[in-house]
Motif scaffolding. Structure first.
Motif, PDB file in Angstrom:
ATOM      1  N   UNK A  73       2.791   5.891  -2.891  1.00  0.00           N
ATOM      2  CA  UNK A  73       3.818   6.680  -3.298  1.00  0.00           C
ATOM      3  C   UNK A  73       3.474   7.175  -4.909  1.00  0.00           C
ATOM      4  N   UNK A  74       3.048   6.118  -5.825  1.00  0.00           N
ATOM      5  CA  UNK A  74       2.675   6.363  -6.966  1.00  0.00           C
ATOM      6  C   UNK A  74       1.565   7.386  -7.010  1.00  0.00           C
ATOM      7  N   UNK A  75       0.494   7.530  -6.339  1.00  0.00           N
ATOM      8  CA  UNK A  75      -0.712   8.374  -6.198  1.00  0.00           C
ATOM      9  C   UNK A  75       0.064   9.790  -5.724  1.00  0.00           C
ATOM     10  N   UNK A  76       0.688   9.974  -4.870  1.00  0.00           N
ATOM     11  CA  UNK A  76       0.746  11.119  -4.129  1.00  0.00           C
ATOM     12  C   UNK A  76       2.162  11.797  -4.919  1.00  0.00           C
ATOM     13  N   UNK A  77       3.106  11.140  -5.234  1.00  0.00           N
ATOM     14  CA  UNK A  77       4.367  11.781  -6.193  1.00  0.00           C
ATOM     15  C   UNK A  77       3.876  12.117  -7.594  1.00  0.00           C
TER      16      UNK A  77
ATOM     17  N   UNK B 286      -8.412   9.539  -4.437  1.00  0.00           N
ATOM     18  CA  UNK B 286      -8.516   9.613  -2.872  1.00  0.00           C
ATOM     19  C   UNK B 286      -8.005   8.404  -2.399  1.00  0.00           C
ATOM     20  N   UNK B 287      -7.151   8.480  -1.177  1.00  0.00           N
ATOM     21  CA  UNK B 287      -6.717   7.612  -0.428  1.00  0.00           C
ATOM     22  C   UNK B 287      -7.138   7.477   0.921  1.00  0.00           C
ATOM     23  N   UNK B 288      -7.651   6.437   1.251  1.00  0.00           N
ATOM     24  CA  UNK B 288      -8.267   6.359   2.816  1.00  0.00           C
ATOM     25  C   UNK B 288      -7.942   4.992   3.273  1.00  0.00           C
ATOM     26  N   UNK B 289      -8.323   5.093   4.469  1.00  0.00           N
ATOM     27  CA  UNK B 289      -7.727   3.821   5.576  1.00  0.00           C
ATOM     28  C   UNK B 289      -8.704   3.577   6.337  1.00  0.00           C
TER      29      UNK B 289
ATOM     30  N   UNK C  69       1.409   8.482  10.246  1.00  0.00           N
ATOM     31  CA  UNK C  69       1.985  10.100  10.416  1.00  0.00           C
ATOM     32  C   UNK C  69       3.103  10.438   9.293  1.00  0.00           C
ATOM     33  N   UNK C  70       4.287   9.274   9.459  1.00  0.00           N
ATOM     34  CA  UNK C  70       5.225   9.442   8.537  1.00  0.00           C
ATOM     35  C   UNK C  70       4.819   9.688   7.083  1.00  0.00           C
ATOM     36  N   UNK C  71       3.885   9.245   6.713  1.00  0.00           N
ATOM     37  CA  UNK C  71       3.388   9.186   5.397  1.00  0.00           C
ATOM     38  C   UNK C  71       2.866  10.631   4.950  1.00  0.00           C
ATOM     39  N   UNK C  72       2.029  11.000   5.905  1.00  0.00           N
ATOM     40  CA  UNK C  72       1.365  12.444   5.967  1.00  0.00           C
ATOM     41  C   UNK C  72       2.716  13.423   5.692  1.00  0.00           C
ATOM     42  N   UNK C  73       3.560  13.277   6.865  1.00  0.00           N
ATOM     43  CA  UNK C  73       4.594  14.117   6.596  1.00  0.00           C
ATOM     44  C   UNK C  73       5.657  14.030   5.577  1.00  0.00           C
ATOM     45  N   UNK C  74       5.632  13.061   4.832  1.00  0.00           N
ATOM     46  CA  UNK C  74       6.685  13.024   3.639  1.00  0.00           C
ATOM     47  C   UNK C  74       5.954  13.557   2.288  1.00  0.00           C
ATOM     48  N   UNK C  75       4.419  13.357   2.186  1.00  0.00           N
ATOM     49  CA  UNK C  75       3.804  13.696   1.061  1.00  0.00           C
ATOM     50  C   UNK C  75       3.068  14.714   1.048  1.00  0.00           C
ATOM     51  N   UNK C  76       2.600  14.855   2.357  1.00  0.00           N
ATOM     52  CA  UNK C  76       1.872  16.310   2.567  1.00  0.00           C
ATOM     53  C   UNK C  76       0.483  16.429   1.653  1.00  0.00           C
ATOM     54  N   UNK C  77      -0.161  15.224   1.791  1.00  0.00           N
ATOM     55  CA  UNK C  77      -1.513  15.007   0.934  1.00  0.00           C
ATOM     56  C   UNK C  77      -2.390  14.241   2.101  1.00  0.00           C
ATOM     57  N   UNK C  78      -3.597  14.482   2.022  1.00  0.00           N
ATOM     58  CA  UNK C  78      -4.527  13.659   3.017  1.00  0.00           C
ATOM     59  C   UNK C  78      -4.557  12.291   2.777  1.00  0.00           C
TER      60      UNK C  78
ATOM     61  N   UNK D  27       0.902  -1.353  -0.123  1.00  0.00           N
ATOM     62  CA  UNK D  27       0.103   0.054   0.151  1.00  0.00           C
ATOM     63  C   UNK D  27       0.959   1.352   0.119  1.00  0.00           C
ATOM     64  N   UNK D  28       1.972   1.128   0.535  1.00  0.00           N
ATOM     65  CA  UNK D  28       2.809   2.441   0.718  1.00  0.00           C
ATOM     66  C   UNK D  28       3.542   2.712  -0.677  1.00  0.00           C
TER      67      UNK D  28
END
Length: 242
Positions: free
Chosen positions: A54-58, A64-67, A82-91, A49-50
């Protein structure tokens, strides 16, 4: 148009978009363009999923990415979120269990009743995962997942595009045929945040009470609901309905 012809057409249309693409990001871009506002990706913050996140956010794709936050996740999973939000800055949109249903279930049977029977465990999965998923997928056309064939024996015969009759949409598994070495190399080479539990023998990570690390030689899914028979180890999220 009948249900079968509708499903077949949706599958065919999606397959054509994927086959015309040069790589996974291009396929995701084409799908998002063809179904604006109707494509979603569900993440549990696993290796797979990561990579898709990465493909979607980059590529700034309008998907829409949901969990599904069950309320029983590992601390490491929340840290990866949290690390994913910090890296990509997308919701990343969270979906939670219905409070009334969960309160009644736990109030009647206790917080760890899922160990007592398969029926209890499946009811817990339904409240914490399946029903929230149904809300997340409502009125959507395409559900992207991180499923790989290596995940379990009953996924070896899956196709990359399939119809989900339970949710009335098409599912696309872009990493279906990736092997584990290919997957982990991509994560490391692209500096993608990942769940540190993977380094401790956890290969399939769900709720903390229901997941353990696997032992050498064990099946990929052995760490999920380990107290149950192997043929019962699905939670109801992915029902094959081709």
């Amino acid at each position: 148009m009948s249900f079968t012809s509708t499903a077949n057409k949706e599958i065919s249309d999606l397959q054509q978009l994927i086959e015309a693409a040069t790589d996974i990001p291009s396929a995701l871009h084409a799908i998002a363009a063809a179904y604006p506002g109707q494509v979603v990706f569900s993440t549990s913050f696993s290796w797979e999923d990561q990579v898709i996140t990465h493909f979607i956010f980059s590529n700034q794709l309008p998907i829409e990415v949901f969990t599904l936050d069950t309320g029983r996740m590992f601390p490491e999973t929340y840290s990866t979120w949290s690390s994913t939000l910090q890296k990509y800055r997308q919701p990343i949109t969270p979906y939670y269990p219905d409070a009334t249903s969960l309160q009644a279930f736990v109030g009647e049977k206790g917080p760890n009743n899922f160990y007592e029977s398969v029926d209890n465990r499946k009811q817990c999965c339904h409240i914490r995962k399946v029903e929230p998923l149904q809300r997340a997928l409502r009125n959507k056309k395409v559900w992207i997942t991180g499923i790989r064939a290596a995940h379990s024996p009953n996924r070896h015969d899956m196709t990359q595009v399939e119809w989900d009759g339970s949710n009335n949409l098409v599912k696309y598994h872009p990493l279906l045929n990736w092997d584990t070495d290919e997957l982990t190399a991509f994560v490391h080479n692209n500096n993608i945040p990942y769940n540190p539990l993977h380094d401790r023998g956890f290969v399939s990570i769900g709720c903390a009470p229901c997941t353990r690390a696997i032992k050498p030689g064990e099946d990929f899914r052995a760490g999920r609901w380990w107290w149950e028979d192997a043929d019962k180890k699905e939670c109801g999220l992915h029902v094959h309905a081709n």
